[in-house]
Motif scaffolding. Structure first.
Motif, PDB file in Angstrom:
ATOM      1  N   LEU A   1       7.131  79.248 122.227  1.00 56.07           N
ATOM      2  CA  LEU A   1       6.509  78.086 121.604  1.00 56.07           C
ATOM      3  C   LEU A   1       7.017  76.790 122.227  1.00 56.07           C
ATOM      4  O   LEU A   1       6.241  75.866 122.497  1.00 56.07           O
ATOM      5  CB  LEU A   1       6.791  78.078 120.098  1.00 56.07           C
ATOM      6  N   THR A   2       8.317  76.719 122.446  1.00 57.68           N
ATOM      7  CA  THR A   2       8.891  75.507 123.043  1.00 57.68           C
ATOM      8  C   THR A   2       8.305  75.251 124.419  1.00 57.68           C
ATOM      9  O   THR A   2       7.955  74.113 124.768  1.00 57.68           O
ATOM     10  CB  THR A   2      10.419  75.637 123.126  1.00 57.68           C
ATOM     11  N   ALA A   3       8.168  76.307 125.226  1.00 60.20           N
ATOM     12  CA  ALA A   3       7.580  76.144 126.557  1.00 60.20           C
ATOM     13  C   ALA A   3       6.137  75.654 126.465  1.00 60.20           C
ATOM     14  O   ALA A   3       5.716  74.768 127.232  1.00 60.20           O
ATOM     15  CB  ALA A   3       7.644  77.466 127.322  1.00 60.20           C
ATOM     16  N   LEU A   4       5.370  76.200 125.519  1.00 62.77           N
ATOM     17  CA  LEU A   4       3.976  75.768 125.348  1.00 62.77           C
ATOM     18  C   LEU A   4       3.905  74.323 124.873  1.00 62.77           C
ATOM     19  O   LEU A   4       3.027  73.554 125.301  1.00 62.77           O
ATOM     20  CB  LEU A   4       3.265  76.676 124.352  1.00 62.77           C
ATOM     21  N   ILE A   5       4.810  73.941 123.979  1.00 61.34           N
ATOM     22  CA  ILE A   5       4.826  72.572 123.460  1.00 61.34           C
ATOM     23  C   ILE A   5       5.170  71.582 124.570  1.00 61.34           C
ATOM     24  O   ILE A   5       4.502  70.544 124.711  1.00 61.34           O
ATOM     25  CB  ILE A   5       5.821  72.480 122.287  1.00 61.34           C
ATOM     26  N   ILE A   6       6.172  71.898 125.374  1.00 60.87           N
ATOM     27  CA  ILE A   6       6.537  71.001 126.475  1.00 60.87           C
ATOM     28  C   ILE A   6       5.386  70.890 127.466  1.00 60.87           C
ATOM     29  O   ILE A   6       5.049  69.790 127.932  1.00 60.87           O
ATOM     30  CB  ILE A   6       7.821  71.498 127.165  1.00 60.87           C
ATOM     31  N   ASP A   7       4.753  72.018 127.777  1.00 64.26           N
ATOM     32  CA  ASP A   7       3.602  71.976 128.692  1.00 64.26           C
ATOM     33  C   ASP A   7       2.487  71.101 128.131  1.00 64.26           C
ATOM     34  O   ASP A   7       1.844  70.337 128.869  1.00 64.26           O
ATOM     35  CB  ASP A   7       3.062  73.388 128.934  1.00 64.26           C
ATOM     36  N   ALA A   8       2.225  71.212 126.823  1.00 64.18           N
ATOM     37  CA  ALA A   8       1.150  70.421 126.216  1.00 64.18           C
ATOM     38  C   ALA A   8       1.482  68.940 126.261  1.00 64.18           C
ATOM     39  O   ALA A   8       0.639  68.110 126.636  1.00 64.18           O
ATOM     40  CB  ALA A   8       0.916  70.874 124.774  1.00 64.18           C
ATOM     41  N   TYR A   9       2.697  68.585 125.877  1.00 59.94           N
ATOM     42  CA  TYR A   9       3.091  67.180 125.931  1.00 59.94           C
ATOM     43  C   TYR A   9       3.024  66.644 127.360  1.00 59.94           C
ATOM     44  O   TYR A   9       2.592  65.504 127.595  1.00 59.94           O
ATOM     45  CB  TYR A   9       4.512  67.008 125.402  1.00 59.94           C
ATOM     46  N   ASP A  10       3.475  67.447 128.325  1.00 59.52           N
ATOM     47  CA  ASP A  10       3.445  66.989 129.713  1.00 59.52           C
ATOM     48  C   ASP A  10       2.018  66.832 130.219  1.00 59.52           C
ATOM     49  O   ASP A  10       1.706  65.884 130.954  1.00 59.52           O
ATOM     50  CB  ASP A  10       4.217  67.964 130.608  1.00 59.52           C
ATOM     51  N   SER A  11       1.143  67.756 129.829  1.00 59.28           N
ATOM     52  CA  SER A  11      -0.259  67.646 130.237  1.00 59.28           C
ATOM     53  C   SER A  11      -0.896  66.394 129.650  1.00 59.28           C
ATOM     54  O   SER A  11      -1.611  65.649 130.340  1.00 59.28           O
ATOM     55  CB  SER A  11      -1.013  68.899 129.796  1.00 59.28           C
ATOM     56  N   LEU A  12      -0.634  66.146 128.376  1.00 57.29           N
ATOM     57  CA  LEU A  12      -1.147  64.938 127.732  1.00 57.29           C
ATOM     58  C   LEU A  12      -0.564  63.696 128.385  1.00 57.29           C
ATOM     59  O   LEU A  12      -1.292  62.733 128.686  1.00 57.29           O
ATOM     60  CB  LEU A  12      -0.795  64.966 126.243  1.00 57.29           C
ATOM     61  N   GLY A  13       0.740  63.697 128.618  1.00 64.20           N
ATOM     62  CA  GLY A  13       1.377  62.538 129.246  1.00 64.20           C
ATOM     63  C   GLY A  13       0.832  62.275 130.637  1.00 64.20           C
ATOM     64  O   GLY A  13       0.594  61.122 131.012  1.00 64.20           O
ATOM     65  N   GLU A  14       0.610  63.336 131.395  1.00 59.45           N
ATOM     66  CA  GLU A  14       0.073  63.169 132.746  1.00 59.45           C
ATOM     67  C   GLU A  14      -1.336  62.580 132.703  1.00 59.45           C
ATOM     68  O   GLU A  14      -1.671  61.703 133.505  1.00 59.45           O
ATOM     69  CB  GLU A  14       0.066  64.507 133.478  1.00 59.45           C
ATOM     70  N   ARG A  15      -2.155  63.048 131.758  1.00 60.31           N
ATOM     71  CA  ARG A  15      -3.516  62.499 131.638  1.00 60.31           C
ATOM     72  C   ARG A  15      -3.466  61.000 131.315  1.00 60.31           C
ATOM     73  O   ARG A  15      -4.203  60.200 131.906  1.00 60.31           O
ATOM     74  CB  ARG A  15      -4.282  63.247 130.541  1.00 60.31           C
ATOM     75  N   ALA A  16      -2.584  60.619 130.379  1.00 60.14           N
ATOM     76  CA  ALA A  16      -2.480  59.209 129.999  1.00 60.14           C
ATOM     77  C   ALA A  16      -1.947  58.371 131.148  1.00 60.14           C
ATOM     78  O   ALA A  16      -2.450  57.261 131.416  1.00 60.14           O
ATOM     79  CB  ALA A  16      -1.580  59.079 128.767  1.00 60.14           C
ATOM     80  N   GLU A  17      -0.940  58.863 131.843  1.00 61.12           N
ATOM     81  CA  GLU A  17      -0.358  58.108 132.959  1.00 61.12           C
ATOM     82  C   GLU A  17      -1.355  57.955 134.102  1.00 61.12           C
ATOM     83  O   GLU A  17      -1.423  56.895 134.746  1.00 61.12           O
ATOM     84  CB  GLU A  17       0.911  58.810 133.436  1.00 61.12           C
ATOM     85  N   THR A  18      -2.134  58.998 134.357  1.00 59.37           N
ATOM     86  CA  THR A  18      -3.142  58.919 135.422  1.00 59.37           C
ATOM     87  C   THR A  18      -4.220  57.895 135.071  1.00 59.37           C
ATOM     88  O   THR A  18      -4.637  57.097 135.925  1.00 59.37           O
ATOM     89  CB  THR A  18      -3.775  60.302 135.646  1.00 59.37           C
ATOM     90  N   ALA A  19      -4.669  57.898 133.817  1.00 62.90           N
ATOM     91  CA  ALA A  19      -5.682  56.930 133.394  1.00 62.90           C
ATOM     92  C   ALA A  19      -5.137  55.511 133.477  1.00 62.90           C
ATOM     93  O   ALA A  19      -5.842  54.584 133.914  1.00 62.90           O
ATOM     94  CB  ALA A  19      -6.125  57.236 131.963  1.00 62.90           C
TER      95      ALA A  19
END
Length: 258
Positions: free
Chosen positions: A63-81
């Motif tokens: 679960l922790t690995a999935l949560i970190i991946d989700a936060y990182d994916s969201l963060g990357e999308r926001a930073e790219t935009a």
């Protein structure tokens, strides 16, 4: 062991780890985080449970690995935009991507409100594209699971981006003066000291409120609370997050305090 063999083992571990996570995400979509099972993941992948435990010793580790991946994916999308809007839409491109763009007047730098809205719209876009991962990180808590400190850096990416926009405005054109009730001053000063010591306490407190409201807006849309209430949701969202930008003290375009 030769370097070639070590490299092959490392690649195999990366591939198996990715397959485990992908199957776990499928289970999240079908069953929800509370029913995530290492044994079920192993069964679907044709692995024995003991082999899977070498990658993730417990359900909570997965679960922790999935949560970190989700936060990182969201963060990357926001930073790219955010980077795209700062760079200027369409800069350096022509109608035909194989041809150099015609010289153009330099674009005006993106204002703080425009940058804020771009980040918020990226959050919404990611959530709509990844509803089950969004539910994992911003939905109901998973019974018995407590997120470790290792999730914090990834979870903070969007918040730090929004703080940075407000900080740039504070150091540049300035922030609008925000009201701060006397009974909230001590708490606002504590929030500022913890999150952004270089910002006025009123702005720091407003940022925390706006952060919560942003995810409330996204959650209401994603989880169906806007059904038969808000139909044209994209302009509604853009208007709402623009008001949030003004609420943290960002000045609208062409509003020169001087």
């Amino acid at each position: 062991m030769s370097r070639t063999a070590q490299g092959a083992r490392a690649r195999a571990r990366i591939e198996v780890t990715a397959a485990i996570k992908e199957e776990a995400r499928r289970q999240l979509a079908d069953e929800g985080a509370a029913r995530l099972s290492l044994r079920a993941v192993a069964r679907e992948l044709g692995m024995v449970s003991s082999a899977l435990y070498r990658y993730f010793p417990s359900r909570d580790d997965l679960l922790t690995a999935l949560i970190i991946d989700a936060y990182d994916s969201l963060g990357e999308r926001a930073e790219t935009a955010h980077a795209a809007v700062v760079a200027g839409a369409g800069a350096g491109t022509g109608a035909n991507a194989a041809e150099p763009a015609a010289p153009a007047e330099p674009a005006a730098p993106a204002g703080p409100v425009e940058r804020w809205v771009a980040v918020c719209e990226a959050v919404r876009g990611w959530a709509l594209a990844h509803p089950h991962e969004y539910a994992l990180i911003y939905g109901s808590p998973v019974p018995g699971y407590h997120a470790p400190q290792s999730t914090v850096p990834a979870a903070a990416r969007v918040g730090l981006l929004l703080i940075g926009i407000v900080r740039d405005a504070h150091q540049g054109p300035g922030l609008a003066e925000l009201p701060l009730p006397a009974e909230l001053r001590a708490e606002a000063e504590r929030i500022a000291a913890d999150l952004a010591p270089d910002l006025p306490p009123a702005a720091a407190a407003a940022l925390v409120s706006a952060w919560a409201e942003l995810y409330g807006l996204v959650g209401f849309e994603l989880f169906g609370q806007f059904h038969r209430v808000v139909e044209d949701r994209e302009p509604f969202f853009r208007h709402a997050v623009t008001r949030l930008a003004l609420g943290v003290g960002l000045r609208p375009p062409h509003d020169d305090p001087h």
